[in-house]
Design an enzyme around this catalytic site. Structure first.
Site, PDB file in Angstrom:
ATOM      1  N   SER A  17       0.798  -1.253  -0.249  1.00 44.11           N
ATOM      2  CA  SER A  17      -0.104  -0.089   0.236  1.00 44.11           C
ATOM      3  C   SER A  17       0.826   1.440   0.112  1.00 44.11           C
ATOM      4  CB  SER A  17      -0.828  -0.042   1.197  1.00 44.11           C
ATOM      5  OG  SER A  17      -1.948  -1.044   1.094  1.00 44.11           O
TER       6      SER A  17
ATOM      7  N   HIS B 115      -1.932  -2.597  -6.522  1.00 44.68           N
ATOM      8  CA  HIS B 115      -2.547  -2.216  -5.301  1.00 44.68           C
ATOM      9  C   HIS B 115      -4.065  -2.319  -5.270  1.00 44.68           C
ATOM     10  CE1 HIS B 115      -3.642   0.861  -2.053  1.00 44.68           C
ATOM     11  NE2 HIS B 115      -3.300  -0.176  -1.497  1.00 44.68           N
TER      12      HIS B 115
ATOM     13  N   ASN C  88      -4.474   6.715  -1.613  1.00 43.05           N
ATOM     14  CA  ASN C  88      -4.016   6.778  -0.334  1.00 43.05           C
ATOM     15  C   ASN C  88      -3.410   8.036   0.288  1.00 43.05           C
ATOM     16  OD1 ASN C  88      -5.606   4.289   0.588  1.00 43.05           O
ATOM     17  ND2 ASN C  88      -3.669   3.003   0.708  1.00 43.05           N
TER      18      ASN C  88
ATOM     19  N   GLU D 132      -5.122  -0.076  -8.396  1.00 44.64           N
ATOM     20  CA  GLU D 132      -4.000   1.014  -8.978  1.00 44.64           C
ATOM     21  C   GLU D 132      -2.666   0.053  -9.405  1.00 44.64           C
ATOM     22  OE1 GLU D 132      -3.343   2.856  -5.296  1.00 44.64           O
ATOM     23  OE2 GLU D 132      -4.177   5.005  -6.022  1.00 44.64           O
TER      24      GLU D 132
END
Ligand code: T1G
Length: 697
Positions: A406, A427, A477, A439
């Site tokens: 992540s 991801h 994120n 992702e």
């Protein structure tokens, strides 16, 4: 003669065949071709007209690319009225997806036949509008109000057998649309079947439309189009006549056509299709994908394996021990059982997957022949490097080596092995077999065909894949950590978590940030805060302790039954936890902060502006290729309200200059957090929008 509507005569039947790939959208040339075809058939003395689509589908709707431009004659409602008014017998033969204006054309015909695989629908509400060519007036006359409201307010696709039972279709028959259409038209003529104009059918029986309106508005979480559709259907029941009902539909349609929600939803429609179209991938062949390896069978690894298995790929799942491997298998079996329960998977397929398509392993050699490996092991760089060292030694040449990390530096992982160009980030978002966002994180050395393979895997798994560059948090994120910090700052300055959550659900989010933290687990944010403090974060970062105190007391949110909210057994929605505000008040006092009042509007404005500013930095740094890549990421991975189109579409709709002014004003109180993104300053200075950037790339 029209290039997009082919005219033929088969005895006394005129045949109008649509030839406007890819979906026979009802652009102006198609409308003109249909009108000319109807007029020619009448002039030539045909007795019937057959309308059908060549290629993959009957008309799939109005041409969405014409929205926002001046409409050109013939308008679709007028064309539908003209088809319906023809003295000839007009038959439509449907296949593929007869949607929106496509179904409205079919409803203006006198009879409708379809192949069994055909689907129909009026999905206009998903574009922020309502059916605008008579659909809200004709469908209820054919199906009744309840069935019509269900179709129109949800926009759902209806399969041919159900459409037949609803009365929308008169006949469902296997075969080529043209052939079954001709045979049906011939049969109708031979039986002297009457013209059957839907507009002449009686107005449907009314229901309690105010109750229906309120229920649909509540369900829409701020989206207007489904509720407005209720009022259009109401006009079908209550207007003086058909024409008056159509006029009311048109009035409501035009109101929505100019709305921000229509602009946001159309942006989302095209952005989710554009996001996988990257110049650097043009002509780049992905590597073959038949069998993949997954390392780590925890929630994420099991979810990834489930997604691959459901997509028809074989999976080798590697765990460190037979017990852990069997626990992973049980997680996968539970995921698959969920798919069976939801009707997404047959029980035979469920068994076949577990018996023949999933291989459990505890030795890396089992991965020697897979085409791609995804590791989903513990988020620790040393552990990841050990895994990649083994993969480097074991995997066949050309195997793609992917990490699901992540936030760890994928360049560092790639640099630790001999085949850096085969390394890519994939991801996934938990639960990986449900969340659609993927992702594809491209490291400095990643080869183009490895990127293409990542996108090919995403497409195979039914994901919406977005290309991301390497940074802490990639696209989603990284932006999340900024707007989440903004929420924390507002708590320190006087707002409560509960006011913030409500303000943002009223804005359109499914959940507010604090409820989301409870869902994800407060321990995840706690670990991130500790990691960033240990790494030595900038002293100007506004930190807080109230959330740490919750975690130190063992309260991690839903999984422990207590976090910002209290969760009764089995209850998803929680009640505010009375222990939280005292922790916040103590934190404010310890920092010498005097709380002030926030309006909901300021809460939303600050939260959204923080999101937009960080997103602009992410685009400016090339971590996201285009603004639309950020929009799609937030729509598909973070519950962003779709009718705003994404944060950068929201910014365009609200005006970039005002966004920048707010940032500059707020930077007087916190210059470190509110540093304007250079790209935002540049766009404002040049009078350009994020959409302009999308069009340039
Ligand atoms: N107009 C223009 N382009 C369209 C289009 C449309 N209606 N539908 C699809 N495309 C393009 C799409 O952008 C893509 O282009 C290509 O076709 C393939 O689409 C008066 C006003 C039909 C189920 O909402 O749901 O009628 O990326 O990748 O997955 O009441 O497209 O290749 O350049 O999605 O097989 C109502 C929208 C309009 C249907 C096929 N109709 N389309 O899915 O292919 S409003 C819709 C879809 C209306 C009237 C009102 C899907 C599909 P490109 P795709 P797919």
């Amino acid at each position: 003669m029209s290039q997009v509507i082919r005219y033929e005569r088969i005895d006394d039947i005129a045949v109008l065949a649509a030839q406007n790939p890819p979906v026979n959208a009802l652009g102006v040339d198609v409308r003109r071709g249909l009108l000319a075809g109807i007029e020619r058939a009448e002039a030539e003395g045909a007795r019937a007209v057959l309308i059908y689509g060549e290629g993959r589908t009957f008309f799939a709707g109005a041409d969405i690319r014409e929205f926002g431009k001046p409409p050109q004659d013939p308008w679709l409602p007028a064309l539908c009225d003209r088809i319906e008014a023809s003295p000839l017998l007009v038959v439509s033969a449907l296949h593929g997806t007869a949607l929106g204006g496509g179904l409205e054309v079919a409803l203006s015909c006198h009879y409708r036949i379809a192949v069994p695989s055909a689907k129909i629908g009026l999905p206009e509400v998903n574009l922020g509008i309502i059916p605008g060519a008579g659909g809200t007036q004709r469908l209820p006359r054919v199906t009744g109000v309840e069935a019509a409201l269900d179709m129109i307010t949800t926009g759902r696709h209806v399969r041919a057998p159900e459409a037949l039972s609803m009365g929308v279709l008169d006949c469902v028959k296997e075969g080529d649309p043209r052939e079954i259409g001709l045979a049906y038209a011939r049969e109708l003529l031979d039986n002297n079947a009457p013209r059957r104009a839907v507009c002449d059918m009686p107005a449907p029986a009314p229901i309690d439309f105010d109750a229906a309106y309120d229920a649909v508005l509540k369900k829409g979480r701020g989206q207007l189009s489904p509720a407005v559709a209720v009022r259009a259907v109401q006009a079908a029941c209550e207007a003086d006549d058909f024409a008056a009902g159509q006029a009311r539909e048109r009035e409501l349609f035009m109101e929505l056509m100019t709305s921000d929600q229509r602009k946001g939803l159309i942006h989302a429609f095209f952005a989710e299709r554009a996001v996988s179209k990257l110049p650097e991938l043009q002509g780049v062949e992905p590597r073959p994908l038949h069998q993949i390896g997954v390392i780590g069978g925890g929630t994420m690894g099991a979810g990834i394996a489930t997604a691959a298995l459901l997509a028809g790929l074989d999976v080798v799942l590697l765990e460190m021990s037979p017990e852990a491997a069997h626990a992973a298998r049980d997680r996968i079996a539970a995921n698959l059982s969920g798919a069976v329960k939801r009707g997404k998977l047959s029980s035979d397929a469920h068994d076949d997957i577990l018996q023949n398509r999933l291989t459990l392993a505890t030795d890396y050699d089992a991965l020697s022949h897979v085409d791609l490996v995804i590791e989903a092991v513990f988020e620790d760089m040393a552990v990841k490097k050990q895994v990649f060292a083994r993969l480097d030694a074991v995997c066949k040449d050309g195997a793609v080596l992917a990490t699901n990390t992540s936030y760890l530096d994928i360049n560092e992982i790639a640099g630790s092995i001999s085949r850096s160009s085969d390394v890519v980030g994939l991801h996934f978002f938990s639960p990986a077999h449900v969340m659609k966002l993927l992702e594809v994180v491209v490291a400095d050395q990643t080869a183009p065909e490895v990127v293409a393979t990542g996108f090919a895997l995403g497409k195979r798994l039914g994901k919406v894949s977005v290309r991301a560059g390497v940074c802490d948090g990639f696209i989603g994120n990284r932006i999340l950590s900024t707007y989440r910090a903004c929420a924390d700052h507002m708590v320190l300055d006087g707002a409560s978590p509960y006011q913030i959550d409500k303000a943002l659900t009223d804005f359109g989010f499914a959940m507010g940030p604090f409820a989301v933290s409870d869902l994800a687990g407060l321990d995840i944010g706690w670990a991130t805060r500790k990691r960033k403090r240990a790494a030595g974060q900038d002293p100007r970062v506004r930190d807080s302790s109230y959330a740490d105190k919750l975690c130190e007391a063992g309260h991690f949110g839903q999984k422990t039954g207590k976090g910002y909210y209290l969760y009764e057994k089995g209850q998803r929605a929680g009640l505010p936890n009375p222990e939280v505000m005292p922790l916040i008040e103590a934190d404010r006092a310890a920092q010498g902060l005097a709380p002030r009042v926030f309006t909901d509007e300021e809460i939303v404005r600050r939260y959204m502006t923080a999101m937009v500013n960080e997103a602009a930095k992410v685009v400016g740094e090339g971590i996201a290729r285009r603004p639309l890549d950020v929009d799609v990421t937030l729509l598909y991975g973070y519950g962003f309200p779709r009718y705003w189109g994404g944060p950068l579409k929201w910014a365009d709709l609200n005006g970039l200059a005002d966004v920048l002014t707010d940032i500059r004003n707020w930077s007087e109180d916190d210059a470190y957090f509110w540093q304007p993104a250079p790209l935002l300053e540049q766009l404002v200075a040049e009078g350009r929008s994020f959409d302009d950037l999308n069009k340039e790339n």
